[in-house]
Each structure stands twice: as structure tokens, then as C-alpha cells.
Design a protein around this motif. Structure first.
Motif, PDB file in Angstrom:
ATOM      1  N   GLY A 168     -12.291  -0.734  -0.893  1.00 28.68           N
ATOM      2  CA  GLY A 168     -12.964   0.415  -0.291  1.00 28.68           C
ATOM      3  C   GLY A 168     -12.785   1.675  -1.118  1.00 28.68           C
ATOM      4  N   LEU A 169     -11.578   1.929  -1.559  1.00 32.79           N
ATOM      5  CA  LEU A 169     -11.329   3.127  -2.385  1.00 32.79           C
ATOM      6  C   LEU A 169     -12.015   3.027  -3.741  1.00 32.79           C
ATOM      7  CD1 LEU A 169      -7.602   3.846  -1.518  1.00 32.79           C
ATOM      8  CD2 LEU A 169      -9.605   5.228  -0.893  1.00 32.79           C
ATOM      9  N   ARG A 170     -12.108   1.821  -4.274  1.00 28.59           N
ATOM     10  CA  ARG A 170     -12.822   1.639  -5.548  1.00 28.59           C
ATOM     11  C   ARG A 170     -14.292   2.006  -5.378  1.00 28.59           C
ATOM     12  NH1 ARG A 170     -16.060  -1.585  -8.224  1.00 28.59           N
ATOM     13  NH2 ARG A 170     -16.316  -3.121  -6.571  1.00 28.59           N
ATOM     14  N   ARG A 171     -14.876   1.571  -4.265  1.00 26.13           N
ATOM     15  CA  ARG A 171     -16.300   1.817  -4.029  1.00 26.13           C
ATOM     16  C   ARG A 171     -16.594   3.212  -3.489  1.00 26.13           C
ATOM     17  NH1 ARG A 171     -19.193  -3.443  -1.457  1.00 26.13           N
ATOM     18  NH2 ARG A 171     -18.125  -5.039  -2.659  1.00 26.13           N
ATOM     19  N   ILE A 172     -15.601   3.853  -2.910  1.00 23.71           N
ATOM     20  CA  ILE A 172     -15.798   5.174  -2.289  1.00 23.71           C
ATOM     21  C   ILE A 172     -14.757   6.144  -2.865  1.00 23.71           C
ATOM     22  CG2 ILE A 172     -16.067   6.433  -0.110  1.00 23.71           C
ATOM     23  CD1 ILE A 172     -16.180   3.553   1.200  1.00 23.71           C
ATOM     24  N   PRO A 173     -14.921   6.535  -4.104  1.00 21.67           N
ATOM     25  CA  PRO A 173     -13.899   7.380  -4.740  1.00 21.67           C
ATOM     26  C   PRO A 173     -13.765   8.769  -4.117  1.00 21.67           C
ATOM     27  CG  PRO A 173     -15.805   7.126  -6.175  1.00 21.67           C
ATOM     28  CD  PRO A 173     -16.012   6.207  -5.011  1.00 21.67           C
ATOM     29  N   ASP A 174     -14.772   9.227  -3.371  1.00 17.07           N
ATOM     30  CA  ASP A 174     -14.701  10.551  -2.742  1.00 17.07           C
ATOM     31  C   ASP A 174     -14.223  10.473  -1.294  1.00 17.07           C
ATOM     32  OD1 ASP A 174     -17.042   9.305  -1.827  1.00 17.07           O
ATOM     33  OD2 ASP A 174     -18.138  11.191  -1.660  1.00 17.07           O
ATOM     34  N   LEU A 175     -13.643   9.340  -0.877  1.00 17.64           N
ATOM     35  CA  LEU A 175     -13.198   9.159   0.497  1.00 17.64           C
ATOM     36  C   LEU A 175     -12.276  10.293   0.923  1.00 17.64           C
ATOM     37  CD1 LEU A 175     -12.286   6.126   2.440  1.00 17.64           C
ATOM     38  CD2 LEU A 175     -10.467   7.781   2.107  1.00 17.64           C
ATOM     39  N   ARG A 176     -12.550  10.816   2.102  1.00 19.14           N
ATOM     40  CA  ARG A 176     -11.734  11.886   2.686  1.00 19.14           C
ATOM     41  C   ARG A 176     -11.939  11.854   4.198  1.00 19.14           C
ATOM     42  NH1 ARG A 176      -8.432  15.468   1.433  1.00 19.14           N
ATOM     43  NH2 ARG A 176      -8.256  17.444   2.491  1.00 19.14           N
ATOM     44  N   PHE A 177     -10.831  12.035   4.934  1.00 18.55           N
ATOM     45  CA  PHE A 177     -10.879  12.035   6.380  1.00 18.55           C
ATOM     46  C   PHE A 177     -10.430  13.385   6.930  1.00 18.55           C
ATOM     47  CE2 PHE A 177      -9.658   7.238   6.372  1.00 18.55           C
ATOM     48  CZ  PHE A 177     -10.935   6.896   5.977  1.00 18.55           C
ATOM     49  N   GLU A 178     -11.051  13.793   8.041  1.00 21.19           N
ATOM     50  CA  GLU A 178     -10.651  14.994   8.775  1.00 21.19           C
ATOM     51  C   GLU A 178     -10.415  14.587  10.227  1.00 21.19           C
ATOM     52  OE1 GLU A 178     -12.624  19.095  10.502  1.00 21.19           O
ATOM     53  OE2 GLU A 178     -13.650  18.038   8.873  1.00 21.19           O
ATOM     54  N   VAL A 179      -9.189  14.729  10.684  1.00 25.39           N
ATOM     55  CA  VAL A 179      -8.837  14.322  12.044  1.00 25.39           C
ATOM     56  C   VAL A 179      -9.504  15.262  13.053  1.00 25.39           C
ATOM     57  CG1 VAL A 179      -6.952  14.020  13.700  1.00 25.39           C
ATOM     58  CG2 VAL A 179      -6.669  13.262  11.325  1.00 25.39           C
ATOM     59  N   VAL A 180     -10.158  14.653  14.050  1.00 27.01           N
ATOM     60  CA  VAL A 180     -10.830  15.387  15.123  1.00 27.01           C
ATOM     61  C   VAL A 180      -9.978  15.363  16.394  1.00 27.01           C
ATOM     62  CG1 VAL A 180     -12.893  15.459  16.572  1.00 27.01           C
ATOM     63  CG2 VAL A 180     -13.098  14.877  14.150  1.00 27.01           C
ATOM     64  N   GLY A 181      -9.347  14.228  16.682  1.00 26.91           N
ATOM     65  CA  GLY A 181      -8.530  14.105  17.888  1.00 26.91           C
ATOM     66  C   GLY A 181      -7.543  12.964  17.762  1.00 26.91           C
ATOM     67  N   VAL A 182      -6.467  13.062  18.529  1.00 29.08           N
ATOM     68  CA  VAL A 182      -5.431  12.032  18.552  1.00 29.08           C
ATOM     69  C   VAL A 182      -5.139  11.722  20.013  1.00 29.08           C
ATOM     70  CG1 VAL A 182      -3.048  11.474  17.924  1.00 29.08           C
ATOM     71  CG2 VAL A 182      -4.428  12.922  16.411  1.00 29.08           C
ATOM     72  N   TYR A 183      -5.187  10.440  20.366  1.00 28.86           N
ATOM     73  CA  TYR A 183      -4.993   9.995  21.737  1.00 28.86           C
ATOM     74  C   TYR A 183      -3.890   8.940  21.738  1.00 28.86           C
ATOM     75  CZ  TYR A 183      -9.653  11.957  21.497  1.00 28.86           C
ATOM     76  OH  TYR A 183     -10.720  12.781  21.233  1.00 28.86           O
ATOM     77  N   SER A 184      -2.872   9.151  22.560  1.00 29.73           N
ATOM     78  CA  SER A 184      -1.770   8.200  22.568  1.00 29.73           C
ATOM     79  C   SER A 184      -1.632   7.542  23.929  1.00 29.73           C
ATOM     80  CB  SER A 184      -0.458   8.884  22.172  1.00 29.73           C
ATOM     81  OG  SER A 184      -0.183   9.986  22.987  1.00 29.73           O
ATOM     82  N   GLY A 185      -1.211   6.282  23.907  1.00 30.73           N
ATOM     83  CA  GLY A 185      -0.964   5.504  25.112  1.00 30.73           C
ATOM     84  C   GLY A 185       0.447   4.968  25.088  1.00 30.73           C
ATOM     85  N   VAL A 186       0.668   3.831  25.718  1.00 25.77           N
ATOM     86  CA  VAL A 186       2.006   3.247  25.782  1.00 25.77           C
ATOM     87  C   VAL A 186       2.428   2.747  24.406  1.00 25.77           C
ATOM     88  CG1 VAL A 186       3.391   1.402  26.807  1.00 25.77           C
ATOM     89  CG2 VAL A 186       1.738   2.660  28.210  1.00 25.77           C
ATOM     90  N   ASP A 187       1.633   1.878  23.801  1.00 22.91           N
ATOM     91  CA  ASP A 187       1.927   1.367  22.464  1.00 22.91           C
ATOM     92  C   ASP A 187       0.693   1.452  21.565  1.00 22.91           C
ATOM     93  OD1 ASP A 187       0.325  -0.637  23.487  1.00 22.91           O
ATOM     94  OD2 ASP A 187       1.675  -2.280  22.984  1.00 22.91           O
TER      95      ASP A 187
END
Length: 125
Positions: free
Chosen positions: A62-81
């Protein structure tokens, strides 16, 4: 799952992705992790990835094919595990990573996409 732990995990996760540092990212996964994603089917021919070595191979491709990969976190949701990280990828697409834990490590993960992005090109999760 403690919310401060979930935020710290997410910070480490997005930092590793944006640095394209797979070894730091994979350190958070069990050796026998199972990961599913429609993108995996596109990139490596199977939607179900079994084991850390196979996950490394998938994400490396994936990184080879998408060298401009970048993520921006919008939200984080947590549960038991379970932790859900909602983010935008480099194309602006919304993605949710659903992670189930065995203690401090991810044992199962799922990359999920909005209906119109359910067969996305250009994301690696």
C-alpha cells in the motif's frame, strides 16, 4: 478501555502511519493478528490478512503504491476492548479503523469505508 490510553494509542498510530513507519505501527499488533479490508483485496488479492508478516506485506505494498499517504484523525471511539479510529485519508475519504485488543495489542482489525467509498482506491487500511 481508558480514554486517555485510547487517545495515546491513536496518536502513536497516526504518527506511525504519517511517517510511513510500519515497524512502529506493527509493534501494536499480535503476531497472529487478523485484519480485513476491501483495499487489501485490491492490493494483495485477499480481503482477509492473517498474521503480522502478511499485514506487513500488505501495508508495504500500500505504501509503495500510495507514496503520499497521510491520515488526519477525525474521531476516536473506545469500548471495552475495541477502539474505532475515524480518519480522513490523503484523498479526503472517511475511513474507520475498528481495532479489537488482547491486552495492549491489537488482535483483530477492520478497515471500513462509507458506502460510496466501499471499494476505495488509494487507502491502505
Amino acid at each position: 478501555m481508558d480514554s486517555s490510553w485510547a487517545r495515546k494509542f491513536t496518536e502513536d498510530w497516526v504518527t506511525a502511519w504519517n511517517a510511513h513507519d510500519l515497524e512502529s505501527l506493527l509493534a501494536h499488533f499480535t503476531d497472529d493478528v487478523v485484519f480485513t479490508s476491501p483495499v487489501a483485496a485490491q492490493l494483495v488479492g485477499t480481503a482477509v490478512i492473517r498474521g503480522k508478516d502478511a499485514l506487513r506485506a500488505y501495508w508495504s505494498e500500500g505504501l509503495r503504491r500510495i507514496p503520499d499517504l497521510r491520515f488526519e484523525v477525525v474521531g476516536v471511539y473506545s469500548g471495552v476492548d475495541t477502539l474505532v479510529i475515524n480518519y480522513r485519508n490523503q484523498k479526503g475519504g472517511l475511513v474507520s479503523e475498528v481495532l479489537r485488543f488482547d491486552g495492549p495489542l491489537v488482535r483483530e482489525g477492520h478497515g471500513t469505508y462509507l458506502g460510496e467509498d466501499s471499494n476505495p482506491a488509494g487507502a491502505t487500511s
